[in-house]
Design an enzyme around this catalytic site. Structure first.
Site, PDB file in Angstrom:
ATOM      1  N   HIS A  72      48.058  38.957  38.133  1.00 25.48           N
ATOM      2  CA  HIS A  72      48.437  39.770  36.972  1.00 25.48           C
ATOM      3  C   HIS A  72      49.777  40.474  37.203  1.00 25.48           C
ATOM      4  CE1 HIS A  72      47.115  43.657  38.775  1.00 25.48           C
ATOM      5  NE2 HIS A  72      46.094  42.972  39.273  1.00 25.48           N
ATOM      6  N   ASP A  74      50.738  43.303  35.540  1.00 26.14           N
ATOM      7  CA  ASP A  74      50.744  44.748  35.259  1.00 26.14           C
ATOM      8  C   ASP A  74      50.336  45.585  36.473  1.00 26.14           C
ATOM      9  OD1 ASP A  74      48.101  43.667  34.916  1.00 26.14           O
ATOM     10  OD2 ASP A  74      47.515  45.500  33.851  1.00 26.14           O
ATOM     11  N   ASP A  99      48.933  45.757  44.796  1.00 27.32           N
ATOM     12  CA  ASP A  99      48.143  45.324  43.627  1.00 27.32           C
ATOM     13  C   ASP A  99      49.044  45.153  42.420  1.00 27.32           C
ATOM     14  OD1 ASP A  99      46.067  44.765  41.902  1.00 27.32           O
ATOM     15  OD2 ASP A  99      45.328  46.814  41.793  1.00 27.32           O
ATOM     16  N   GLU A 129      45.523  43.582  33.178  1.00 27.19           N
ATOM     17  CA  GLU A 129      44.323  43.453  34.017  1.00 27.19           C
ATOM     18  C   GLU A 129      43.752  44.823  34.370  1.00 27.19           C
ATOM     19  OE1 GLU A 129      41.912  43.108  37.735  1.00 27.19           O
ATOM     20  OE2 GLU A 129      43.755  44.270  37.442  1.00 27.19           O
ATOM     21  N   GLU A 130      44.631  45.832  34.379  1.00 25.59           N
ATOM     22  CA  GLU A 130      44.229  47.157  34.876  1.00 25.59           C
ATOM     23  C   GLU A 130      43.596  48.031  33.791  1.00 25.59           C
ATOM     24  OE1 GLU A 130      44.104  47.727  37.876  1.00 25.59           O
ATOM     25  OE2 GLU A 130      45.748  46.766  38.968  1.00 25.59           O
ATOM     26  N   GLU A 158      44.866  38.484  44.381  1.00 21.08           N
ATOM     27  CA  GLU A 158      44.568  39.923  44.488  1.00 21.08           C
ATOM     28  C   GLU A 158      44.566  40.309  45.972  1.00 21.08           C
ATOM     29  OE1 GLU A 158      43.859  42.378  42.358  1.00 21.08           O
ATOM     30  OE2 GLU A 158      43.304  41.438  40.444  1.00 21.08           O
ATOM     31  N   HIS A 335      46.257  51.379  43.601  1.00 19.99           N
ATOM     32  CA  HIS A 335      46.171  52.505  42.646  1.00 19.99           C
ATOM     33  C   HIS A 335      46.472  53.844  43.306  1.00 19.99           C
ATOM     34  CE1 HIS A 335      43.140  49.986  40.040  1.00 19.99           C
ATOM     35  NE2 HIS A 335      44.151  49.276  40.495  1.00 19.99           N
TER      36      HIS A 335
END
Lengths: 359, 359
Positions: A72, A74, A99, A129-130, A158, A335
């Site tokens: 992903h 984003d 990530d 995705e987030e 990932e 994150h």
């Protein structure tokens, strides 16, 4: 090479830094998707398709197998950690380093440098995705153009610390509501206490023995847990309502329907007034017995681990494509403000994937 | 008779209407307290004392017994139900008609019309009964001038439909907190679920058998109830905290300390991380075996009922004065927009009290 182009001759670590420096918080991926699309269109061995801010590039070499490499574009919101910073220990810091812009960089490097792979390749770059599951770009491509995603095996890049994480557990969330009748607490026998009525529910949860089934050699680990409980009207009122929110994480040998039936059975004798299915996402079988997966395992080395949390490998599984997570970086740093990745981990993943696809 | 005086020659029903038409929402009782004080100062057989907006008037006739007649001057907020309205069935409507300006009117009528009672009399008019316990005017007088409240027996003229309600149950509120350890719900075995840890607490509550002790001929009825439960962090997190708020309503043969010890014992083996006493008010024994009470029962007729909820009779009990509720009106109509009282009920109460105090 202008600011408006991605230079795919950079190594995967340098390319990661470049990608991190192009903000792409969920919902705001267009600039990065444009750059990725343009870079891929410059590669003669690939056909490129786009759906929204999702980009899919494919080889068409007539190989016996096709594998998908997906990631992903984003990130979670930037926390004053962009642009990226490379420290003296060759650790790259910044939002998305682990990530998963390092994984995206590896995808782009394989796309650019392996024009004649031993298996046909599909590269998928997707958005959102987030955020909420219904916005997920991979889901949107799967719905609109499922043929773009066909394959024998898929790798999601990932962060997995370069270990193979096979399959994923499903997740089911239900609300269990009990009913009572209000009364002043000084005359409690005039009412019926809905919180007391939830006692058998908590007893079942506290006594629950989760399964740990072994599937394709991986030991999964289920869990049935209250994640919330709420009840009460006022400090002098017998409550007429109590809600227990239960989350069931289940191994991928159960279907969504099996999982729901199991939860209903666990609480069958609990006198529940309302049983509400609040959220449900199926698990994914590891699929490690597939020849493409076996060859992948041999090439990347190590031993596979089960994936306990829910991931997008489940979306591939739903399309009939066994999938694993395999990418640079530590998922526990995702994150976080101090998100970071070792550059050697990025280069290691790139090298292992290239070995698998060129041997 | 000016607007600024109360006419105590009106009958108790007319006087109730007059009192309702003088707003006295909690915190705003001064105007009414002034009128009550002035009216009482006009009666030669009484001495009058004032503390804040609390007025106490007493006879000093050297009788063998002294009884207290008490009532609060305040009301809940007016709900477009003032001024009062008398309908064609002699029902008086308005804020405070039942709770408890009709009781106050009866007090004032007895004060005005029974100059030589068979027992010495103490009349107590107090403020802020309808709000937080620490503002209660009766409590303030008890703290500042306990000698003003001495007596052998007390009657609170709270609405009881002209039935005698004896004593009151105590109330204890505790917070029971369990502790766990957060973890992602996909890896629940890495944490400890605080909601599951509350399961034994709910089991104790659900199985609890309340006592129904008979005291002074009145059957009380205890109750141990969860009135609130709260736990949860997020839908994918094993919760590390759960709080059950428990309310114990107990018969007045237990002291506050006994009640607390009992609750601690009930939950002794529940692995509670924090046990917090959130609120505690003792009960009051009916005291119906006292001679003054027996004479009162005989005069008013009917049979006494236990009072399950907490009332200000407990404040008299704490001063060593047995007390009962006895007044016109239906307590279930208190605090309602359609609050009302039958005028004949007011006159009946006045007559019964006069009979007791003059026989």
């Amino acid at each position: 090479m202008s600011e408006s182009e991605l230079d795919l001759t950079l190594d995967a670590a340098e390319l990661t830094a470049r990608l991190v420096d192009i903000p792409s918080v969920s919902g705001d991926e267009k600039a990065l998707a444009d750059l990725v699309e343009n870079a891929l269109r410059g590669l003669a061995h690939l056909t490129v398709d786009r759906h929204g801010n999702n980009v899919v590039a494919r080889t068409h070499l007539g190989r016996a197998e096709r594998v998908v490499l997906a990631g992903h574009l984003d990130t979670v919101p930037i926390a004053d950690n962009v642009p990226s910073r490379l420290d003296e220990n060759d650790v790259l810091w910044g939002c998305g380093t682990t990530d998963m812009k390092s994984g995206v960089a590896v995808q782009l490097r394989i796309a650019a440098t392996v024009p004649e792979p031993n298996r046909d390749l599909t590269f998928v770059f997707y958005d959102q995705e987030e955020v909420a599951a219904d916005l997920n770009g991979l889901g949107k491509v799967a719905a609109a153009h499922p043929d773009w995603l066909t394959g024998d095996f898929a790798v999601l890049l990932e962060p997995s610390d370069a270990e193979v994480e096979g399959g994923c557990q499903g997740t089911l969330r239900v609300l269990l509501r009990t009913k009572g009748e209000r009364a002043h607490s000084a005359r409690s026998w005039m009412g019926a206490n809905a919180i007391h009525a939830a006692s058998p529910i908590l007893a079942k949860l506290a006594a629950y023995e989760p399964r740990r089934p072994v599937i394709d050699g991986l030991e999964f680990h289920e869990g049935l847990n209250a994640v919330r409980i709420e009840g009460g009207v006022a400090n002098n009122v017998i409550p007429d309502r109590c809600t227990v929110t239960v989350n069931f994480r289940y191994a991928p040998d159960r279907s969504e329907a099996d999982a729901l039936a199991h939860v209903r059975e666990v609480f069958a004798d609990c006198d529940i007034d309302e049983f509400v299915v609040d959220d449900s996402s199926p698990g994914a079988l590891p699929g490690l017995s597939h020849p493409a997966a076996a060859a992948f395992m041999e090439a990347v080395g190590g031993h596979a681990m089960p994936k306990f949390g829910w991931t997008d490998v489940s979306r591939f599984s739903a399309l009939g494509v066994p999938a694993v997570n395999y990418g640079p970086g530590d998922a526990l740093l995702a994150h976080k403000v101090d998100e970071r990745v070792e550059t050697k981990a990025i280069l290691h993943c790139e090298e292992r994937l290239r070995a698998w696809l060129t041997s």
